[in-house]
Design an enzyme around this catalytic site. Structure first.
Site, PDB file in Angstrom:
ATOM      1  N   GLY A   1      10.493  23.258  -2.022  1.00 43.73           N
ATOM      2  CA  GLY A   1      10.387  24.700  -2.194  1.00 43.73           C
ATOM      3  C   GLY A   1      11.450  25.500  -1.477  1.00 43.73           C
ATOM      4  O   GLY A   1      11.387  26.735  -1.460  1.00 43.73           O
TER       5      GLY A   1
ATOM      6  N   THR B   1      10.858  19.155   2.632  1.00 43.91           N
ATOM      7  CA  THR B   1      10.796  17.751   3.065  1.00 43.91           C
ATOM      8  C   THR B   1      10.519  16.865   1.860  1.00 43.91           C
ATOM      9  O   THR B   1       9.622  16.029   1.872  1.00 43.91           O
ATOM     10  CB  THR B   1       9.693  17.585   4.130  1.00 43.91           C
ATOM     11  OG1 THR B   1       8.459  18.120   3.604  1.00 43.91           O
ATOM     12  CG2 THR B   1      10.036  18.338   5.397  1.00 43.91           C
TER      13      THR B   1
ATOM     14  N   ASP C   1      23.995  24.459   1.064  1.00 43.29           N
ATOM     15  CA  ASP C   1      22.870  23.699   0.512  1.00 43.29           C
ATOM     16  C   ASP C   1      23.066  22.206   0.740  1.00 43.29           C
ATOM     17  O   ASP C   1      22.883  21.394  -0.152  1.00 43.29           O
ATOM     18  CB  ASP C   1      22.689  23.992  -0.983  1.00 43.29           C
ATOM     19  CG  ASP C   1      21.473  23.304  -1.570  1.00 43.29           C
ATOM     20  OD1 ASP C   1      20.474  23.144  -0.862  1.00 43.29           O
ATOM     21  OD2 ASP C   1      21.523  22.903  -2.750  1.00 43.29           O
TER      22      ASP C   1
ATOM     23  N   GLU D   1      14.479  26.257  -2.204  1.00 43.04           N
ATOM     24  CA  GLU D   1      15.245  27.178  -3.049  1.00 43.04           C
ATOM     25  C   GLU D   1      14.462  28.450  -3.376  1.00 43.04           C
ATOM     26  O   GLU D   1      15.029  29.428  -3.836  1.00 43.04           O
ATOM     27  CB  GLU D   1      15.678  26.475  -4.344  1.00 43.04           C
ATOM     28  CG  GLU D   1      16.968  25.714  -4.218  1.00 43.04           C
ATOM     29  CD  GLU D   1      16.915  24.636  -3.148  1.00 43.04           C
ATOM     30  OE1 GLU D   1      17.810  24.638  -2.283  1.00 43.04           O
ATOM     31  OE2 GLU D   1      15.997  23.795  -3.147  1.00 43.04           O
TER      32      GLU D   1
END
Length: 663
Positions: free
Chosen positions: A196, A245, A306, A198
């Site tokens: 999650g 994770t 990222d 992003e």
């Protein structure tokens, strides 16, 4: 291609490196059982994601080897009936293979390829994921199978018949959490991660009782104010900090430590947040019984690319000077190959393994902390478009590497891509992607992909196998001195582990974005891989080599034909465990009896008389109980190839059909 044009969001990864790495003697290949080719009388399964819990993806099987690889032929293939990309790694327990798709779990005879059972676990219509709706596999423990669903459920199966034993909601979907990877069982605790980042969803890792589903602990990867690490965040940035994770960790039973990578902070661009942003882009060492963090190492503080830290933490032993040390190695998305002491998190070395790493000016040889490059600092200060390498695909994406103690080499699917990045001030909206950058990809003259054999300590590349399109499925190394890896263009390759020479290839029916495995049943060694194009790179890269690669998921198994004509083993058709079609109407509740009449008028032409469906249409005998609203929604709105029936039926009529279907 710019951010505005992208419909499917882009993924992750992180790390750091040393230009002036310490002088370290690479580990010599030790003599003994690790290097001896074993006898082939014992069968071998695949009991864990990663083959073993150290994630080495190294097999001691050598029946298939460099001398006979040309006799490797397909012996069976099984279509799984889905088109969403297939990233699953099979498990093999006894003579049964278990695989997952985004919404189903399959048991397959590992020698013949016959399906034994299939259980569908549909997910909520409003489930969100940045980078595709795939699933990467299962955990097996104490006679049970465990998977996650993208709508944040743990689902536990009886491996004999596919019956669901229990399921547990980990978190509701808000704010855009998702689960895609295999759980890990360590010291009697089931451990799961979450995605999650992003969408700016703060990450965590959970521990569960594998028998009951009782929640034992939760470790948040973004500290709240006053907690250790919170000083690395400013203001309320931690509330939308990311730190997912979403990839499976590893386990050292001797140290009783679980190692788990943490993903990128949100948003991607560091001009929107100050500080190191712990514990994003980090590796965590955790006590599995309590969730206590023992140590951490942050690869890329204040990440702006990222780069994540999720890539697989592979565990091995390396000879450093005169000492054999327990180490964790990782090919990080930031383009550097790290070696850490896994007992305490001490940085040992890091070296670049891709062609360009322009995000950094170098990595401190003592601390492992990177220095941001002048060009990226200028970009963050001025907002000017800047070329940065690597992209968010990373120097290596999620495709897991392997490591061989026989050769002392790690086998890595490296990616050479760059992008032009422009920081923007994007408004945060819950449930929407949160990047704060615009970007377009750079046309590169270097090969986009290279399968590389890397010396972990020196960083030297012993050999490289270049490909026009990056391979993004993972590698497997065997005692037969072979490295297997699949291409997104469909080929499964076998390379010589020592030299990189391509010895064999076979093109499967679609692109490969999943790791191969090998196993032995009844004295015969097999190599198996999932085929089915999908994932982030295929969706957003614009790679012209993937234009004509068709979707369609299947499992392929290969074995030696010894010069004979290849043919699938003869196997008896296996009947699935289903509810009986013939039901005594006198024993039915009145609602079910009424539903039977409606079913045969409106549903039987697609779903079969007396619910006896075959072929591609959904077999309603598998529809779960206590799912009335899902059943009603499917009729009203449609599902898959079934059109919506809108207000054709009253809710009462739909529930009577449901009563019949689930009776």
């Amino acid at each position: 291609m710019t951010l505005r044009n992208i419909l499917v969001p882009v993924l992750l990864f992180l790390a750091a490196c040393a230009d002036d790495a310490p002088t370290i003697t690479p580990a010599s290949v030790e003599s003994g059982k690790d290097n001896a080719v074993p006898g082939q009388s014992e069968d071998r399964g695949v009991p864990f994601y990663g083959l073993t819990q150290d994630l080495n993806r190294s097999s001691d099987l050598a029946q298939i080897n460099t001398a006979n690889i040309n006799n490797l032929t397909p012996v069976w293939t099984l279509a799984l009936g889905e088109k969403i990309g297939l990233q699953t790694q099979p498990l093999v327990i006894g003579n049964v293979m278990y695989v997952t798709t985004h919404n189903s779990t399959h048991a397959i005879d590992a020698a013949s390829g016959r399906q034994i059972w299939k259980t569908v676990t549909e997910y909520a219509d409003n489930a969100l994921n940045c980078c595709g709706y795939g699933n990467r596999g299962l955990a097996y423990h104490d006679g049970k199978l465990y998977r996650t669903n993208i709508d944040n459920r743990i689902i536990v199966f009886n491996p004999d018949n596919g019956a669901i034993l229990w399921e547990k909601e980990v978190h509701d979907i808000s704010p855009s959490y998702s689960m895609t990877s295999a759980p890990l069982v360590a010291n009697g605790v089931l451990i799961t991660g979450i995605g999650g980042s992003e969408f700016a969803a703060p990450g965590f890792i959970d521990g569960w009782d594998p028998d009951t589903g009782e929640h034992l602990w939760r470790l948040h990867t973004i500290p709240k104010p006053g907690e250790p690490g919170s000083e690395t965040w400013e203001g309320d940035d931690w509330k939308r900090g990311g730190g997912g994770t979403w990839l499976t960790g590893s386990y050292d039973a001797e140290l009783d430590l679980v190692y788990w990578g943490v993903g990128n902070p949100a948003p991607w661009s560091a001009h929107r947040r100050a500080g190191d942003n712990l514990y994003t882009n980090s590796m965590l060492a955790i006590k599995p019984r309590t969730g206590e963090m023992v140590w951490y190492f942050q690869f890329t503080p204040n990440d702006t690319g990222d780069y994540d830290g999720n890539n697989e933490p592979l565990l091995t032993e390396l000879k450093i000077g005169d000492e054999l040390r327990k180490v964790l190695i990782q090919a990080n998305r930031n383009g550097f190959f790290y070696v850490l002491d896994r007992t305490n998190g001490e940085f040992i070395t890091a070296n670049a393994f891709v062609e360009k790493t322009t995000w950094t000016a170098g990595i401190d040889a003592v601390t492992g902390r990177p220095e941001r490059s002048g060009s990226v600092e200028h970009m963050l200060t001025t907002g000017e478009p800047t070329e940065v390498w690597p992209t968010a695909f990373g120097g290596k994406n999620l495709a897991p590497m392997s490591y061989s103690k026989r050769t002392g080499l790690a086998y890595v699917n490296a990616i050479n891509t760059g992008w032009i990045v422009t920081p923007v001030d994007q408004e945060f909206k819950e449930g929407a992607l949160f990047f704060s950058i615009d970007f377009e990809f750079v046309d590169a003259t270097v090969p986009k992909g290279e399968l590389k054999a890397v010396d972990p300590l020196s960083g030297r590349i012993k050999w490289s196998f270049p490909t026009e399109t990056a391979m993004n499925g993972g590698t497997l190394v065997t005692a037969g001195d072979l490295v297997f890896s699949g291409a997104q263009t469909g080929e499964l390759y076998a390379l010589h582990a020592g030299t990189g020479e391509k010895l064999w290839e076979y093109r499967t029916g679609s692109g490969i974005v999943a790791p191969p495995v090998t196993y032995q049943v009844d004295g015969k060694q097999y190599v198996a891989v999932a085929s089915g194009i999908g994932g982030l790179y295929a969706a957003v890269s614009g790679d012209p080599n993937l234009k004509n690669i068709n979707p369609g998921n299947s499992i392929w198994a290969f074995a030696l034909n010894d010069g004979a004509i290849a043919r699938t083993p003869v196997a008896k058709t296996i009947l699935p465990p289903l509810k009986p079609a013939e039901i005594d109407t006198n024993l039915m509740p009145a609602t079910a009896a009424a539903g039977k009449s409606l079913y045969h008028q409106y549903c039987a032409h697609c779903h079969g008389v007396d619910r006896m469906a075959s072929g591609a249409n959904y077999d309603l005998r598998q529809f779960p109980e206590n799912a009335e609203q899902r059943f009603v929604s499917a009729i009203v709105d449609g599902k898959g190839t079934m059109p919506g029936w809108g207000d054709t039926f009253s809710r009462e009529e739909m529930l009577t059909i449901y009563s019949y279907v689930t009776h």
